[in-house]
Design an enzyme around this catalytic site. Structure first.
Site, mmCIF file in Angstrom:
data_model
loop_
_atom_site.group_PDB
_atom_site.id
_atom_site.type_symbol
_atom_site.label_atom_id
_atom_site.label_comp_id
_atom_site.label_asym_id
_atom_site.label_seq_id
_atom_site.Cartn_x
_atom_site.Cartn_y
_atom_site.Cartn_z
ATOM 1 N N GLU A 73 0.922 -1.344 0.006
ATOM 2 C CA GLU A 73 -0.041 0.038 -0.006
ATOM 3 C C GLU A 73 0.850 1.321 0.083
ATOM 4 O O GLU A 73 0.297 2.340 0.073
ATOM 5 C CB GLU A 73 -0.808 0.015 1.329
ATOM 6 C CG GLU A 73 -2.005 -1.199 1.174
ATOM 7 C CD GLU A 73 -3.005 -1.129 2.337
ATOM 8 O OE1 GLU A 73 -2.522 -0.481 3.477
ATOM 9 O OE2 GLU A 73 -3.999 -1.602 2.249
ATOM 10 N N GLY A 96 -7.322 -15.476 -2.335
ATOM 11 C CA GLY A 96 -8.135 -14.232 -1.686
ATOM 12 C C GLY A 96 -9.474 -14.547 -1.672
ATOM 13 O O GLY A 96 -10.257 -14.377 -0.677
ATOM 14 N N GLN A 110 -7.915 0.072 -7.439
ATOM 15 C CA GLN A 110 -8.953 -0.419 -8.546
ATOM 16 C C GLN A 110 -9.272 -1.865 -8.562
ATOM 17 O O GLN A 110 -10.033 -2.497 -8.687
ATOM 18 C CB GLN A 110 -8.842 0.218 -9.810
ATOM 19 C CG GLN A 110 -10.089 0.091 -10.405
ATOM 20 C CD GLN A 110 -11.297 1.000 -9.788
ATOM 21 O OE1 GLN A 110 -11.309 1.986 -9.331
ATOM 22 N NE2 GLN A 110 -12.450 0.116 -9.807
ATOM 23 N N TYR A 143 -13.618 -7.011 -5.440
ATOM 24 C CA TYR A 143 -14.881 -6.849 -4.295
ATOM 25 C C TYR A 143 -16.162 -6.723 -4.731
ATOM 26 O O TYR A 143 -17.272 -7.470 -4.672
ATOM 27 C CB TYR A 143 -14.728 -5.970 -3.247
ATOM 28 C CG TYR A 143 -13.275 -5.958 -2.574
ATOM 29 C CD1 TYR A 143 -12.767 -7.184 -2.050
ATOM 30 C CD2 TYR A 143 -12.755 -4.954 -1.998
ATOM 31 C CE1 TYR A 143 -11.781 -7.469 -1.548
ATOM 32 C CE2 TYR A 143 -11.304 -5.119 -1.454
ATOM 33 C CZ TYR A 143 -11.114 -6.199 -1.008
ATOM 34 O OH TYR A 143 -9.744 -6.448 -0.464
#
Length: 158
Positions: free
Chosen positions: A28, A98, A126, A132
């Site tokens: 991040e 994931g 993105q 998600y």
């Protein structure tokens, strides 16, 4: 075919938990913000039971983790599982791990009778947002705020 399993973290995993927090922060571009220590993680996760951690394992080797805790929704008068961190090592991405880890967490929400499964995502990420949304998650329209350090102390003093 690789065998994906999950296991709950134990006190002996505090160093590994911190390692995964740092990996996520590095991804991040926020590694310089990590001030977490093994001692603090042990205190809050294991001594005070304020969070839980699950590891994803491929053929018995840890390849990712999820750290989560409970929040409360007054609107539904029930607790929510709040996913704080989820990270899969880059070399293991693209294998559905994931999604499998999110499914594991969703099962916990259902089995424990919680009201909601929620998380936040950085606005620039993105690929994760698209992922998600593909799972059926709804993107909320509110902003997240926080106070730390001097700002928090100043507000507490007033």
């Amino acid at each position: 075919m690789a065998d994906l399993t999950f296991r709950n973290a134990s006190e002996e995993d505090v160093g590994l938990i911190l390692e995964y927090i740092r990996k996520l922060a590095d991804y991040e571009k926020r590694l310089d913000e990590v001030i977490a220590t093994e001692e603090e993680l042990k205190k809050w996760i294991f001594d005070k039971n304020q969070a839980e951690v699950i590891f994803a394992l491929e053929d018995g080797k840890e390849i990712g983790f999820a750290l989560f805790f409970l929040s409360f929704s007054t609107y539904i008068s029930n607790v929510n599982l709040h996913l704080e961190d989820l990270f899969i090592d880059p070399e293991y991405r693209g294998k559905g791990y994931g999604k499998a880890l999110l499914k594991k967490l969703a099962k916990i929400v259902v089995e424990r009778g919680y009201g909601r499964f929620e998380w936040t995502c950085l606005s620039w990420n993105q690929p994760s947002i698209d992922f998600y949304l593909s799972l059926g998650a709804k993107q909320m329209d509110w902003n997240v705020f926080h106070l730390t350090g001097d700002e928090l102390k100043k507000l507490a003093e007033d």
